[in-house]
Scaffold this active site. Structure first.
Site, PDB file in Angstrom:
ATOM      1  N   TYR A   1       0.851  -1.195   0.000  1.00 19.79           N
ATOM      2  CA  TYR A   1       0.000   0.000   0.000  1.00 19.79           C
ATOM      3  C   TYR A   1       0.885   1.242   0.000  1.00 19.79           C
ATOM      4  O   TYR A   1       1.875   1.303   0.720  1.00 19.79           O
ATOM      5  CB  TYR A   1      -0.885   0.018   1.262  1.00 19.79           C
ATOM      6  CG  TYR A   1      -1.680   1.289   1.395  1.00 19.79           C
ATOM      7  CD1 TYR A   1      -2.996   1.351   0.945  1.00 19.79           C
ATOM      8  CD2 TYR A   1      -1.110   2.441   1.938  1.00 19.79           C
ATOM      9  CE1 TYR A   1      -3.725   2.533   1.041  1.00 19.79           C
ATOM     10  CE2 TYR A   1      -1.826   3.625   2.035  1.00 19.79           C
ATOM     11  CZ  TYR A   1      -3.133   3.661   1.586  1.00 19.79           C
ATOM     12  OH  TYR A   1      -3.844   4.834   1.675  1.00 19.79           O
TER      13      TYR A   1
ATOM     14  N   GLU B   1      -3.912   7.393  -3.797  1.00 16.73           N
ATOM     15  CA  GLU B   1      -3.831   6.106  -3.102  1.00 16.73           C
ATOM     16  C   GLU B   1      -3.593   4.988  -4.100  1.00 16.73           C
ATOM     17  O   GLU B   1      -4.370   4.814  -5.043  1.00 16.73           O
ATOM     18  CB  GLU B   1      -5.132   5.866  -2.337  1.00 16.73           C
ATOM     19  CG  GLU B   1      -5.077   4.651  -1.455  1.00 16.73           C
ATOM     20  CD  GLU B   1      -6.365   4.469  -0.656  1.00 16.73           C
ATOM     21  OE1 GLU B   1      -7.424   4.273  -1.265  1.00 16.73           O
ATOM     22  OE2 GLU B   1      -6.293   4.532   0.590  1.00 16.73           O
TER      23      GLU B   1
END
Ligand code: ADP
Ligand code: MG
Length: 228
Positions: free
Chosen positions: A108, A196
């Protein structure tokens, strides 16, 4: 303002962030034609302003253009309900047809504005593919934070620190540094409020690519970005 995955990837590509080849389609035949053009295994992905598509059946690996056409036919014009859309779901008007890749690890990487500090802050975690809110609730120690002084910009040592924290193997560290630096530049120059990449993938051949991309923008700065 939010945009679709395929639009975010177009912006990121311009800044040198590694993304796979892919194109957007509005009809099943268009989707099949893109698959033929790309050749090989493709992934078809519903384009809606919400995540959780994978678990809801909105993302599929397809081996042939015919398979791409059939999956696209099943999605286009339909309502997709994911845990992020609420029960009403969202209508799928476009699908993104992208090259498939062999995943070694899902990571991530995100950038948000830390409002208390007033600085953009990178967030990284080895727990990719999982929602960051879930990681934050269950295992907050697995989220690395790296605030960046906007007057100075991101420094190579900061990107390296994140790469090592993510456990990126040595031969891929320079690629990770280039990825993180390019993502930061894209975030700043497009006046984003959120970028993101979940998952950021380490592939079996040691490349780092953005498999998913979500970007949000500061509405007050949109006048500077007519293209967006
Ligand atoms: P969402 O977050 O909405 O579920 P993602 O874009 O993250 O959608 O895709 C879900 C999962 O599908 C990813 O975690 C990844 O495992 C897989 N995936 C997505 N795109 C590709 C691709 N191009 N090649 C291989 N796997 C993919
Ligand atoms: Mg995702």
């Amino acid at each position: 303002m939010n945009i679709h995955e395929y639009q975010a990837k177009e912006i990121l590509r311009r800044y040198g962030v590694a993304v796979l080849n892919g194109k957007v389609a509005s009809t099943p035949d268009e989707a099949a034609a893109i698959a033929r053009e790309l050749g090989g295994v493709c992934v078809v992905k519903a384009q809606i302003h919400a995540g959780g598509r994978g678990k809801a059946g909105g993302v599929k690996f397809c081996k042939t253009p015919d398979e791409v056409r059939e999956f696209a036919r099943g999605l286009l014009g339909k309502t997709l309900v994911t845990h992020q859309t609420g029960p009403a779901g969202r209508t799928v008007r476009k699908v993104f047809v992208e090259q498939g890749c062999e995943i070694a690890r899902e990571l991530y990487l995100g950038i948000v504005i830390d409002r208390a500090r007033g600085w953009p802050t990178l967030m990284a975690s080895t727990e990719g593919g999982v929602e960051i809110e879930e990681v934050a609730a269950r295992t907050p120690e697995k989220i690395l934070r790296e605030p960046v002084d906007p007057a100075v910009g991101i420094q190579a040592f900061q990107a390296r620190k994140l790469a090592f924290g993510l456990g990126v193997p040595k031969p891929s560290v320079n690629k990770a540094v280039a990825f993180i630096t390019a993502l930061y530049k894209a975030f700043i120059e497009s006046d984003s409020s959120l970028a993101e990449i979940n998952p950021l993938v380490l592939t079996k051949v040691g490349d780092l690519v953005a498999l998913d991309a979500k970007m949000g923008f500061d509405d007050n700065a949109l006048f500077r970005h007519p293209d967006i």
